[in-house]
Scaffold this motif. Structure first.
Motif: not given
Length: 339
Positions: A306-312
């Motif tokens: 779970l990181n920014n890339e995954t949220y996008i």
């Protein structure tokens, strides 16, 4: 069916052709899903199965207008025109985004397929032991195909003809990706990259007055391969459409349940979080195709952190779902206006 289409209907049919063409190009995505969700799947199958003995009789007797009307020509022409334009435009843009923003493109497609499952399932009420069994068979086949190991490249003309028949299934069977099947059969690069490039180079040389290619054994072999593949594709398209038209007429609920299963099973192929595995030789060097690109062998899937890339990426999944829901809303609105 043909004469009642408005200009707006014709324009949207070309756009649907663009979407279908782009979907067919991506390994794991099926153009048949576009046809199913956009509401013209049955007309598409009906029109294709009209390419039969009667149609050829009309054509060879010079009754071109009757032939055109018999095969629902305006519908097929507009749709195929959209698909052809897509191959040289939309799919090229898609290639760029797949190269630079692969995770987000796969996430968008993943969301659209989830939306498609909801769309197809919500109006399907005929659940019984036969349709539930068909659903399970469809899911099992979809998942099974997703995790098969690819075969080695094979340019035997009989096998190439078979590849043509199978690859075109993505247009007629929702959830069944023709281009992904070609990767599994080992012939994706041979049939959709190398042979197409050989045809392009041949046309370029002919237009410049250079006919040296007739002495190039490899070029002639590639053109033969492309010709046999095209013949297989046309054979598959017509054959599948006849079979599907029959089973849609006599076993519509079982067919729809199996298609829903196929589409659910295909989610494994378009799972966004995966790493591409490229073909390598015995020395560990990457094998390149005729354009200098690395050849895809398969994909390794994983659960993301779970990181920014995954949220996008998750946001793109939601956008994909919303696109299908918006198409459904537009379809309902159009049907009400027409009614």
């Amino acid at each position: 069916m043909q004469s009642t289409r408005t200009f707006k209907d014709k324009l949207f049919l070309v756009i649907k052709g663009l979407a279908m063409g782009a979907a067919n190009k991506v390994p794991g995505v099926s153009g048949g899903v576009v046809a199913f969700v956009a509401g013209f799947y049955e007309e598409f199958i009906y029109s294709l199965q009209k390419v039969n003995k009667t149609a050829f009789k009309l054509l060879f007797n010079g009754r071109f207008k009757s032939f055109y009307n018999y095969i629902n020509g305006r519908f097929l022409t507009l749709l195929l025109f959209g698909m052809l334009v897509s191959y040289f435009s939309v799919s090229k843009i898609l290639d760029y985004f797949l190269e630079h923003y692969q995770l987000f493109v796969w996430s968008l497609f993943f969301g659209m397929i989830i939306g498609s499952i909801y769309y197809i399932n919500k109006d399907f009420k005929d659940w019984n032991y036969k349709t539930i069994l068909s659903l399970i068979v469809g899911i099992a086949l979809g998942i099974g195909i997703s995790f098969l190991d690819p075969a080695k490249e094979n340019d035997n003309l009989w096998f190439v003809f078979f590849c043509g028949i199978i690859s075109v299934s993505g247009m007629t069977l929702p959830g069944f990706s023709g281009s992904f099947i070609l990767i599994l059969l080992g012939n994706y690069v041979l049939l959709l990259v190398d042979s197409v490039n050989a045809l392009y180079d041949t046309f370029s040389e002919i237009f410049s007055g250079n006919f040296e290619f007739v002495h190039d054994a490899n070029r002639i072999r590639m053109l033969k391969v492309l010709g046999v593949f095209t013949l297989g594709s046309v054979t598959g398209l017509v054959t599948f459409s006849h079979i599907l038209n029959y089973i849609l007429k006599h076993y519509k609920s079982i067919t729809t349940a199996t298609i829903i299963g196929f589409i659910i099973g295909s989610l494994g192929v378009v799972w966004p979080w995966k790493e591409v595995v490229y073909k390598q030789n015995a020395s560990g060097d990457f094998i390149l195709d005729s354009t200098g690109q690395k050849i895809i062998e398969n994909y390794t899937r994983f659960i993301p952190e779970l990181n920014n890339e995954t949220y996008i990426a998750i946001l793109f999944v939601l956008i994909g779902i919303l696109i299908v829901l918006a198409l459904e809303w537009y379809g309902q609105k159009t049907r009400k206006i027409n009614a």
